[in-house]
Motif scaffolding. Sequence first.
Motif, PDB file in Angstrom:
ATOM      1  N   ILE A 143       0.837  -1.201   0.000  1.00 42.16           N
ATOM      2  CA  ILE A 143       0.000   0.000   0.000  1.00 42.16           C
ATOM      3  C   ILE A 143       0.872   1.252   0.000  1.00 42.16           C
ATOM      4  N   GLY A 144       1.923   1.264   0.808  1.00 41.75           N
ATOM      5  CA  GLY A 144       2.809   2.430   0.862  1.00 41.75           C
ATOM      6  C   GLY A 144       3.469   2.710  -0.476  1.00 41.75           C
ATOM      7  N   ILE A 145       3.910   1.648  -1.156  1.00 38.55           N
ATOM      8  CA  ILE A 145       4.565   1.815  -2.458  1.00 38.55           C
ATOM      9  C   ILE A 145       3.586   2.375  -3.485  1.00 38.55           C
ATOM     10  N   LEU A 146       2.374   1.816  -3.532  1.00 36.81           N
ATOM     11  CA  LEU A 146       1.387   2.286  -4.504  1.00 36.81           C
ATOM     12  C   LEU A 146       0.897   3.693  -4.169  1.00 36.81           C
ATOM     13  N   ASP A 147       0.719   3.983  -2.885  1.00 38.72           N
ATOM     14  CA  ASP A 147       0.270   5.319  -2.487  1.00 38.72           C
ATOM     15  C   ASP A 147       1.287   6.378  -2.910  1.00 38.72           C
TER      16      ASP A 147
ATOM     17  N   SER B 266       0.463   9.106   6.723  1.00 40.31           N
ATOM     18  CA  SER B 266       0.510   9.155   8.184  1.00 40.31           C
ATOM     19  C   SER B 266      -0.177   7.945   8.808  1.00 40.31           C
ATOM     20  N   VAL B 267      -1.262   7.497   8.192  1.00 38.25           N
ATOM     21  CA  VAL B 267      -1.954   6.311   8.700  1.00 38.25           C
ATOM     22  C   VAL B 267      -1.045   5.085   8.586  1.00 38.25           C
ATOM     23  N   LEU B 268      -0.353   4.980   7.457  1.00 35.89           N
ATOM     24  CA  LEU B 268       0.518   3.828   7.240  1.00 35.89           C
ATOM     25  C   LEU B 268       1.691   3.834   8.211  1.00 35.89           C
ATOM     26  N   TYR B 269       2.322   4.992   8.417  1.00 32.06           N
ATOM     27  CA  TYR B 269       3.442   5.062   9.349  1.00 32.06           C
ATOM     28  C   TYR B 269       3.005   4.636  10.741  1.00 32.06           C
ATOM     29  N   GLY B 270       1.798   5.063  11.135  1.00 30.52           N
ATOM     30  CA  GLY B 270       1.303   4.718  12.451  1.00 30.52           C
ATOM     31  C   GLY B 270       0.983   3.241  12.608  1.00 30.52           C
ATOM     32  N   THR B 271       0.844   2.515  11.496  1.00 31.81           N
ATOM     33  CA  THR B 271       0.499   1.097  11.535  1.00 31.81           C
ATOM     34  C   THR B 271       1.730   0.204  11.587  1.00 31.81           C
ATOM     35  N   VAL B 272       2.895   0.705  11.174  1.00 29.01           N
ATOM     36  CA  VAL B 272       4.112  -0.109  11.147  1.00 29.01           C
ATOM     37  C   VAL B 272       4.395  -0.772  12.495  1.00 29.01           C
TER      38      VAL B 272
ATOM     39  N   THR C  72      12.355   2.669   2.726  1.00 30.75           N
ATOM     40  CA  THR C  72      13.115   2.346   1.514  1.00 30.75           C
ATOM     41  C   THR C  72      12.169   2.052   0.359  1.00 30.75           C
ATOM     42  N   GLY C  73      11.100   1.296   0.648  1.00 33.06           N
ATOM     43  CA  GLY C  73      10.124   0.989  -0.394  1.00 33.06           C
ATOM     44  C   GLY C  73       9.410   2.221  -0.915  1.00 33.06           C
ATOM     45  N   THR C  74       8.997   3.110  -0.002  1.00 37.38           N
ATOM     46  CA  THR C  74       8.249   4.288  -0.445  1.00 37.38           C
ATOM     47  C   THR C  74       9.152   5.291  -1.161  1.00 37.38           C
ATOM     48  N   ILE C  75      10.377   5.476  -0.659  1.00 41.20           N
ATOM     49  CA  ILE C  75      11.303   6.401  -1.332  1.00 41.20           C
ATOM     50  C   ILE C  75      11.684   5.849  -2.708  1.00 41.20           C
ATOM     51  N   GLY C  76      11.907   4.533  -2.777  1.00 41.40           N
ATOM     52  CA  GLY C  76      12.204   3.931  -4.076  1.00 41.40           C
ATOM     53  C   GLY C  76      11.051   4.082  -5.045  1.00 41.40           C
ATOM     54  N   SER C  77       9.831   3.930  -4.543  1.00 39.49           N
ATOM     55  CA  SER C  77       8.656   4.135  -5.395  1.00 39.49           C
ATOM     56  C   SER C  77       8.586   5.567  -5.896  1.00 39.49           C
ATOM     57  N   GLY C  78       8.931   6.524  -5.019  1.00 40.97           N
ATOM     58  CA  GLY C  78       8.929   7.928  -5.436  1.00 40.97           C
ATOM     59  C   GLY C  78       9.917   8.220  -6.539  1.00 40.97           C
ATOM     60  N   ALA C  79      11.001   7.428  -6.612  1.00 39.36           N
ATOM     61  CA  ALA C  79      11.986   7.628  -7.670  1.00 39.36           C
ATOM     62  C   ALA C  79      11.589   6.946  -8.975  1.00 39.36           C
TER      63      ALA C  79
END
Length: 400
Positions: free
Chosen positions: A224-228, A322-328, A346-353
């Motif tokens: 979800i974080g990667i797709l978001d 913010s919801v996802l970070y709070g769920t980790v 790492t997954g979300t930053i990589g997705s942003g690139a």
Amino acid sequence: MSVSVGVETSRPERARATRTLTVTGLNHALHDGYTDLIYVLLPVWQAEFGLSYGLLALLRGLYAGAMAGLQIPVGRVAERIDGKIILIAGTALAALGYVLAGLSGGIVGLGLALALSGAGSSTQHPIASAAVSRAYGTAARGPLGIYNFTGDLGKAAIPALTSILLVIMSWRHTLLVLAFMGLLVAVCIALWMPSIGKGAERKTTAAARHDNVNRGGFPWLLAIGILDTAVRMGFLTFLPFLLLDKGGSLPINGLALALVFIGGAAGKFTCGWLGERVGTLRTVLLTEGGTAALIVAVLALPLVPAIVLLPLLGVMLNGTSSVLYGTVPELTPPHRTERAFALFYTGTIGSGAVAPVLYGVLGDALGPVLATVATAITALVICPLAVALARHLRDDSTTA
């Protein structure tokens, strides 16, 4: 918005948690500002060193690559060393990188200095997020949303400060001033932040909590974080072109992006709290469904109504994070919280690139309108993933 640790906690524990959130928020603002001030300096470096756009992108990539690539190793190190020590060292290293960048005499030295600064910033997300999570325990969702929001404050303030400093001094002296700010933040961490501890000390606690930790849900959360992130970056890639097609100008584009970012900051601040109150599933369905609907509305509406919707779209685009970070922390044993946050970031930053490149290829093939529709479809794909994730969460176990 008030942040409580819980009615069962003592006043000293609440004060300790508040100090942790305050110091990590300050540190988050610094590091996110360090990341984005590079955009302000790219034209300056192009003029001074005669760089191509490819080399300018490489400079930005060296910083981002070092930051993203070292987060997982940092999470592992934090299992053996007190996270506070790592956070101090990383902040000081990020500042030292900018000192060396200011002293560099050429493109090679500048690139190495930026990579060093990015390596220092790799410590910030996994260590600080885990510190806030542990300080607030089961009430960490709202505080993690506030922590997430402080990064946006740094992204706004430090590049703006950099632009002002460049008017009154050279870029080299500007970087030295900003590096001094980083060293001051490292001192603040050393003096005021409570000890975080090392992950190995929590293995016994982890064993006691094993029944409450459904680690099988973490892959859903990461997906979800990667797709978001992909939705957010893909939409922002095409937004200026969409507005130009509607008759907008370059100043209008600047205003539009500012409205999205203002809404995004508000979304990060409020949605962590909302997730704590109504649950992860309902909040993600609201933000992702709202994102898809508002993207389609922006595509369909004329220029002015589309711009009016952008702040609300910004709330939806950024609120999920913010919801996802709070769920980790809920899906992670206590002694591996840093490692989980490192993997997630790492997954979300990589997705942003990567996402802008993939959507860009789609835009070349289908045009910007259909490529933007694809971002809305991606947002809707997240909804069934959120339903799957909810089966592993305490707050949604009765509603999934």
